[in-house]
Scaffold this active site. Structure first.
Site, PDB file in Angstrom:
ATOM      1  N   CYS A 236      33.007  38.424  41.205  1.00  6.08           N
ATOM      2  CA  CYS A 236      32.313  37.155  41.411  1.00  6.08           C
ATOM      3  C   CYS A 236      30.819  37.423  41.336  1.00  6.08           C
ATOM      4  O   CYS A 236      30.291  38.192  42.145  1.00  6.08           O
ATOM      5  CB  CYS A 236      32.692  36.575  42.769  1.00  6.08           C
ATOM      6  SG  CYS A 236      31.795  35.069  43.221  1.00  6.08           S
TER       7      CYS A 236
ATOM      8  N   CYS B 191      29.481  34.355  35.015  1.00  8.98           N
ATOM      9  CA  CYS B 191      30.478  33.898  35.991  1.00  8.98           C
ATOM     10  C   CYS B 191      31.830  34.317  35.445  1.00  8.98           C
ATOM     11  O   CYS B 191      32.123  34.085  34.261  1.00  8.98           O
ATOM     12  CB  CYS B 191      30.415  32.382  36.175  1.00  8.98           C
ATOM     13  SG  CYS B 191      31.739  31.712  37.224  1.00  8.98           S
TER      14      CYS B 191
END
EC number: 5.1.1.3
Length: 270
Positions: free
Chosen positions: A74, A189
């Site tokens: 993440c 991302c």
């Protein structure tokens, strides 16, 4: 051989893009995928509140599973607090997921690169330090999308993607100035690679899209003891932990494709 598992952590299922690459290099390892989907999306959280939540989750996770290594799959968490995790848990190896700005700066021909991220990653000091350190001679466009991670989650659950909205989210990545234009876009991302075919369809012109998953996989393998015998048979099954109870049938199918057994509604005492 160290038989402890490798743990992956994300706010949702975007980190599966990283798991896929790591598994291809070290298939014999056991993998535990942790999705704090109750907290999704992380990009809109207040920083200190999110830090406290993550630290509590990891205190629980590391006590229960004692992993050999943790992959923070993440960008938001990695850019916010990878240093905090390493300081709090010095006995654990952490591999972060950060924008591949250095690689983009090395490969651009025009000097114009864009970083497609979440709002949280765009505003992080860590991200700006990467730009100053490795891309000082480049024009770097930071684009923080509030919608794309959600689009990816919904797409993986079998829902359709609004292509006009998706196009509007990526349009700021395409910059023209003084006869030059963007030639590289960094996917910052882990959810975004699932939408890559849509990005290519909606792009204003041809660009190189950089997905750091393969580099993360190589880094992960390099930190783990190399197997002496080429063992490829797992001793333990892989599984996924979700913090919510709301796992759709399409998500279950996806996790089955990744050979991950599911436990939902996990309470990490946060």
């Amino acid at each position: 051989m160290d038989e402890r598992p490798v743990l992956f952590f994300d706010s949702g299922i975007g980190g599966l893009t990283v798991l896929r690459e790591v598994r291809s290099l070290i298939p014999e390892k056991q993998f535990i995928y942790v999705a704090d989907d109750v907290g999704f999306p992380y990009g809109n959280w207040e920083e200190n509140v999110l830090k406290n939540r993550i630290l509590k989750i990891f205190t629980n996770l590391l006590t229960v599973y004692n992993p050999a290594l943790c992959v923070i799959a993440c960008n938001t968490v990695s850019t916010l607090m990878i240093a905090d995790l390493r300081e709090r848990f010095p006995h654990i190896l952490f591999v972060g997921t950060v924008p591949a700005i250095k690689l983009a700066a090395e490969q651009t021909k025009s000097g114009f690169i864009s970083v497609l991220a979440t709002p949280g990653t765009v505003k992080r000091t860590y991200t700006h330090e990467l730009i100053n350190s490795f891309a000082g001679q480049c024009h770097v466009q930071l684009v923080g999308s509030e919608k794309l991670a959600g689009f990816a989650e919904n797409y993986l659950r079998g829902q359709s993607v609004d292509l006009e909205e998706l196009r509007n989210e990526i349009l700021p990545c395409f910059v023209k100035k003084n006869g030059k234009h963007t030639d590289i876009i960094v996917l910052a991302c882990t959810h975004y690679p699932f939408l890559l075919h849509f990005f290519r369809e909606q792009a204003l012109w041809h660009v190189q899209w950089i997905d750091p998953s393969k580099a993360i996989a190589k880094r992960t393998r390099s930190l783990l003891p190399q197997r002496i015998h080429h063992q490829t048979v797992k001793k333990y099954e892989d599984f996924a932990l979700f913090t919510s109870q709301n796992i759709t049938s399409s998500t279950k199918r996806l996790l089955k494709e990744f050979s991950l057994n599911i436990t939902k509604g996990v309470d990490f005492k946060v």
